[in-house]
Design an enzyme around this catalytic site. Structure first.
Site, short mmCIF file in Angstrom:
data_model
loop_
_atom_site.label_atom_id
_atom_site.label_comp_id
_atom_site.label_asym_id
_atom_site.label_seq_id
_atom_site.Cartn_x
_atom_site.Cartn_y
_atom_site.Cartn_z
N ILE A 13 1.04 -0.86 -0.08
CA ILE A 13 0.13 -0.26 -0.19
C ILE A 13 0.87 1.62 -0.09
CG2 ILE A 13 -1.97 1.06 1.04
CD1 ILE A 13 -2.62 -1.81 2.60
N ASP A 32 12.10 2.39 5.20
CA ASP A 32 11.68 0.97 5.18
C ASP A 32 12.84 0.37 5.66
OD1 ASP A 32 9.60 -0.64 3.07
OD2 ASP A 32 10.35 -1.14 4.21
N SER A 126 -6.82 -0.74 10.45
CA SER A 126 -7.48 -2.01 9.86
C SER A 126 -9.57 -2.17 10.04
CB SER A 126 -6.95 -2.77 9.41
OG SER A 126 -7.23 -4.56 9.91
N TYR A 151 -1.48 -9.22 15.71
CA TYR A 151 -1.42 -8.14 14.52
C TYR A 151 -3.38 -7.51 14.76
CZ TYR A 151 -3.37 -5.70 10.63
OH TYR A 151 -3.38 -4.85 10.18
N LYS A 155 -3.41 -3.00 16.09
CA LYS A 155 -3.74 -1.93 15.26
C LYS A 155 -5.15 -1.15 16.85
CE LYS A 155 -1.92 -2.17 11.34
NZ LYS A 155 -0.72 -0.93 10.87
N TYR A 179 -8.88 0.64 6.96
CA TYR A 179 -9.04 -0.49 5.55
C TYR A 179 -10.15 -1.45 5.95
CZ TYR A 179 -3.84 2.01 4.73
OH TYR A 179 -3.14 2.73 5.28
N PHE A 180 -9.99 -2.13 4.26
CA PHE A 180 -11.07 -3.26 4.62
C PHE A 180 -9.72 -3.70 3.96
CE2 PHE A 180 -15.22 -2.83 6.34
CZ PHE A 180 -15.13 -1.93 7.09
N LEU A 202 -6.23 -13.99 0.06
CA LEU A 202 -7.02 -15.02 -0.78
C LEU A 202 -6.31 -14.02 -1.96
CD1 LEU A 202 -9.42 -16.51 -1.46
CD2 LEU A 202 -10.61 -14.23 -2.26
N ARG A 233 -16.19 -10.09 2.07
CA ARG A 233 -15.59 -9.07 2.57
C ARG A 233 -15.86 -8.37 1.40
NH1 ARG A 233 -14.85 -12.67 6.08
NH2 ARG A 233 -13.72 -13.79 7.10
N ARG A 297 -11.27 -21.34 8.04
CA ARG A 297 -10.17 -20.78 9.42
C ARG A 297 -10.09 -20.22 10.48
NH1 ARG A 297 -6.63 -16.15 5.37
NH2 ARG A 297 -8.44 -15.38 5.78
C1 WQD Z 1 -10.25 -13.15 3.12
C2 WQD Z 1 -11.30 -14.55 3.11
C3 WQD Z 1 -10.55 -16.56 4.04
C4 WQD Z 1 -6.81 -17.63 1.84
C5 WQD Z 1 -6.86 -10.08 6.03
C6 WQD Z 1 -6.97 -9.14 7.36
C7 WQD Z 1 -6.64 -8.19 7.31
C8 WQD Z 1 -6.23 -7.30 6.12
C9 WQD Z 1 -6.52 -8.26 4.71
C10 WQD Z 1 -4.34 -6.30 6.45
C11 WQD Z 1 -11.45 -14.80 3.96
C12 WQD Z 1 -10.49 -16.41 2.11
C13 WQD Z 1 -8.22 -17.10 2.37
C14 WQD Z 1 -7.17 -18.71 0.89
C15 WQD Z 1 -9.70 -18.49 0.66
N1 WQD Z 1 -5.03 -7.15 6.61
N2 WQD Z 1 -9.53 -17.53 1.65
N3 WQD Z 1 -8.84 -19.46 1.13
O1 WQD Z 1 -8.41 -12.36 6.00
O2 WQD Z 1 -10.04 -11.47 5.38
O3 WQD Z 1 -8.20 -9.18 6.10
O4 WQD Z 1 -6.07 -9.63 5.38
O5 WQD Z 1 -4.40 -4.68 7.32
O6 WQD Z 1 -6.46 -7.05 8.98
O7 WQD Z 1 -7.27 -9.53 8.74
O8 WQD Z 1 -8.58 -11.63 4.04
O9 WQD Z 1 -7.33 -12.36 2.22
O10 WQD Z 1 -6.43 -13.41 4.69
O11 WQD Z 1 -8.93 -13.79 3.64
O12 WQD Z 1 -10.80 -19.38 1.33
O13 WQD Z 1 -5.87 -19.07 0.84
O14 WQD Z 1 -10.74 -15.51 1.97
O15 WQD Z 1 -11.27 -17.13 4.35
O16 WQD Z 1 -12.77 -15.29 3.98
P1 WQD Z 1 -9.33 -11.07 5.89
P2 WQD Z 1 -7.52 -12.30 3.56
#
Ligand code: WQD
Length: 340
Positions: A13, A32, A126, A151, A155, A179-180, A202, A233, A297
């Protein structure tokens, strides 16, 4: 034009925000510690904007180095603070690493800001602070829930530290941006998300599966109380997110803030399920993704997406890019990075 410090400016970001700051004419100083990024990112930024930001390798845990840096750069008008560890799973295994890296460094920076006649501070927060919100979409007034991970806790604690500091230091103006889910890459494919090791998130796992680095994507559960059973999400394009940082900084530089500590949710306001993300990727890439449904998870919330009214009305910012745009750019970036 004002000089702006971006800590963690070579991160995902951070680098996209540096590009948008330069596009707006700001002079950028990046620090950094290169623990989760590389100098290639500096080249990528420069090749996009034609302007090389000043860069200093600095670990914010080195208090003396931080003090020396601020003495050397007294003309800095704003600070956007990204530098932090951000892997949810890793934080559970290494809590002290996260509390040291994410909290002590924030304290050292705030101590320097307190010495300045006036400072403008943007904090990378976050939606994790909300946990599983009781009401959707999530507003900034939603209750802060007990963190699901160290983590997320860093925040929450970080926001409290800033709030308490701003109460006694009117010379510090601060905004926490919650952030989302940041996804996608700059359209040039010269910068993007570079997860080290097996991606936790993901979208990088999707693109690495499609390009052949990962065998198969595991979808963590399809038995949630959602339309298609997978978690929901709010996936926001990283370029939209970067632009919001510049707008928030301007709000402080131009003294348009309503108080010297404010928080804003940054999302699209639209929730997308895991399967919808997969289908968006398959549509824009033309690739058939190899995935399987597995168990849930630990720690995943069922659904989270932003109420964007405050950011729309107060910041005058709204996300413009779509999930398809994000998938398209993430795929293009993955192909470029892997030389395909
Ligand atoms: C998204 C969805 C998983 C991986 C995290 C942090 C948040 C921010 C963003 C920093 C969920 C699913 C994921 C995979 C899957 N980071 N998934 N298989 O957990 O919403 O947020 O990252 O600020 O603070 O908490 O993001 O991308 O890990 O997961 O099915 O191999 O994808 O279960 O539903 P998350 P994510």
């Amino acid at each position: 034009m004002d000089r702006i410090l971006v800590t963690g400016g070579l991160g995902f970001i951070g680098s996209h925000t540096v590009v948008e700051l330069q596009n707006e004419g700001y002079e950028v100083v990046i620090i950094d510690n290169l623990s989760n990024s590389s100098l290639d990112v500096l080249e990528g930024i420069t090749s996009i904007t034609g302007k090389k930001p000043f860069f200093e390798k600095l670990d914010l845990k080195d208090k003396e180095h931080v003090e020396g840096f601020f003495k050397k750069h007294e003309d800095i008008k704003g600070i956007i603070h990204f530098a932090a560890s951000k892997a949810v799973g890793e934080s559970v295994q290494e809590p002290l690493l996260y509390y040291e890296n994410n909290i002590s460094t924030l304290v050292y920076i705030l101590k320097e800001l307190k010495k300045m006649s006036s400072s403008n501070f943007i904090f990378s927060s976050s939606c994790t602070v909300y946990g599983q919100a009781d009401e959707l979409p999530i507003t900034e007034n939603a209750p802060i829930k007990p963190a699901e991970s160290p983590y997320g806790n860093t925040k929450q604690i970080g926001e409290e530290i800033i709030k308490d500091t701003c109460k006694i230091a009117p010379n510090i103006k601060a905004i926490a941006l919650r952030y989302f889910n940041p996804v996608g890459s700059h359209e040039s494919a010269k910068i993007g998300e570079l997860p080290i090791g097996v991606p936790q998130n993901l979208v990088p796992f999707i693109t690495q599966t499609a390009i052949g680095i990962r065998e198969q994507l595991s979808v963590f559960g399809n038995d949630y109380p959602t339309p298609d059973g997978t978690c929901i999400r709010d996936y926001i394009h990283v370029v939209d997110l970067a632009k919001a940082h510049v707008i928030a900084l301007k709000r402080l530089l131009e003294n348009k803030h309503k108080s010297n500590y404010e928080t804003f949710n940054l999302g699209t306001g639209k929730g997308s399920s895991v399967l919808e993300v997969i289908h968006s990727f398959e549509k824009v890439s033309g690739e058939k993704l190899n995935y399987k449904i597995v168990g849930r998870r630990e720690g995943d919330v069922i659904s989270a997406y932003a109420d964007t009214k405050k950011a729309n009305d107060e910041l005058g910012w709204k996300s413009e890019l779509t999930l398809d745009d994000a998938m398209r750019s993430a795929w293009k970036w993955e192909q470029v990075v892997r030389g395909k």
